[in-house]
Write a protein that holds these residues in place. Sequence first.
Motif, PDB file in Angstrom:
ATOM      1  N   GLU A 102     146.523  40.414  -7.085  1.00 55.22           N
ATOM      2  CA  GLU A 102     147.706  40.765  -7.850  1.00 55.22           C
ATOM      3  C   GLU A 102     147.389  41.874  -8.850  1.00 55.22           C
ATOM      4  O   GLU A 102     148.171  42.792  -9.056  1.00 55.22           O
ATOM      5  CB  GLU A 102     148.198  39.519  -8.599  1.00 55.22           C
ATOM      6  N   GLY A 147     157.798  31.163  -9.320  1.00 53.22           N
ATOM      7  CA  GLY A 147     157.631  31.644  -7.951  1.00 53.22           C
ATOM      8  C   GLY A 147     157.402  30.500  -6.978  1.00 53.22           C
ATOM      9  O   GLY A 147     157.994  30.443  -5.896  1.00 53.22           O
ATOM     10  N   SER A 157     154.484  36.737  -8.231  1.00 62.09           N
ATOM     11  CA  SER A 157     153.867  37.061  -6.938  1.00 62.09           C
ATOM     12  C   SER A 157     152.739  36.099  -6.604  1.00 62.09           C
ATOM     13  O   SER A 157     152.527  35.768  -5.446  1.00 62.09           O
ATOM     14  CB  SER A 157     153.298  38.473  -6.917  1.00 62.09           C
ATOM     15  N   ARG A 162     155.989  38.916 -13.837  1.00 63.00           N
ATOM     16  CA  ARG A 162     156.127  39.442 -12.476  1.00 63.00           C
ATOM     17  C   ARG A 162     154.895  39.136 -11.652  1.00 63.00           C
ATOM     18  O   ARG A 162     154.974  38.720 -10.508  1.00 63.00           O
ATOM     19  CB  ARG A 162     156.319  40.961 -12.544  1.00 63.00           C
ATOM     20  N   ARG A 171     152.566  32.729  -3.397  1.00 56.01           N
ATOM     21  CA  ARG A 171     151.468  32.488  -2.464  1.00 56.01           C
ATOM     22  C   ARG A 171     150.722  31.201  -2.767  1.00 56.01           C
ATOM     23  O   ARG A 171     150.209  30.539  -1.872  1.00 56.01           O
ATOM     24  CB  ARG A 171     150.477  33.651  -2.517  1.00 56.01           C
TER      25      ARG A 171
END
Lengths: 180, 150
Positions: free
Chosen positions: B13, A138, A50, A46, A54
């Motif tokens: 993050e 991602g 993320s 996860r 980016r």
Amino acid sequence: MSQSPGRKQENHKISRELFVLTYGALVAQLCKDYEKDEDVNACLDRMGYSIGIRLIDDFLARSAVKKCRSYSETADMIAQVAFKMYLGVTPSVSCSSATGNEFSLILDKNPLVDFVEELPAERSSLCYCNLLCGVIRGALEMVHLAAEVTFLQDRLKGDAVTEIGITFLRKPEDRKHRRN
Amino acid sequence: MADETLFLLLHSEMVAGLYRAAEQGEGENGRCTTKLESMGFRVGQGLIERFTKDTARFKDELDIMKFICKDFWTTVFKKQIDNLRTNHQGIYVLQDNKFRLLTQMSAGKQYLEHAPKYLAFTCGLIRGGLSNLGIKSIVTAEVSSMPACK
């Protein structure tokens, strides 16, 4: 420059080591927080996802590459440009299916595990580098390529090399666009 | 170089992930900051070892602080500390006017209440580095206006 070129390279190496050490501390902390390996793996995936959504912007800005015309070009781009830019290694790419949408990246040197000798006994199914899978997934999703990314082989678990498998999931409307 | 992007993204993050997990669980805010700080501590210890392998022995505390401000900070954050003040009795204030981990967040007072979360790791980093150089310390951070911090 006031610094000699040797020193500059060393600094470069150290900032990479900072990333590797931070990643190690993160995995250690997650292992303390979660009891099951699957939870840690899912969490790393996860977080990687993320980061990937980016990172792709930064990658496209730095590399200014043209649009990839095929899945194999995309896989080559990931291996030769992206990995080289961010981790300093170039995995080799091999296509492992007739349909041309399954690829594997084979890494003989994985910088993320530079300071890791072996996985602890009670954590045998931990995918230490699962963050990488999430990042690739991602990043690909942000360029409208859905894919499944998993570890097929892992040196930390005793295999000879580390192998990441990327399976592009084909969407029917994508093919129509490509023909035009 | 590209490495710092990776580190910046990983760091933000980490902060987000830890706080998200805390919200779902029963932990309070303080625990997350402690976790981040202890992670920074471990990384700082390891990093300072790699870094000072070949450098000469430090003469005194001030020398060590100057090293942290110049070489260490340059390697980690690609710039030097802008201002170092001391009262010569063991208290040092390092001021960075454009702290890399905060530049992306805001350029003034917006999001000020979230800034401390992003400084916890760096505080741990400094504390870990100093501890492996033989100095016991307490490191705190304060932000009055982003992206400057002390």
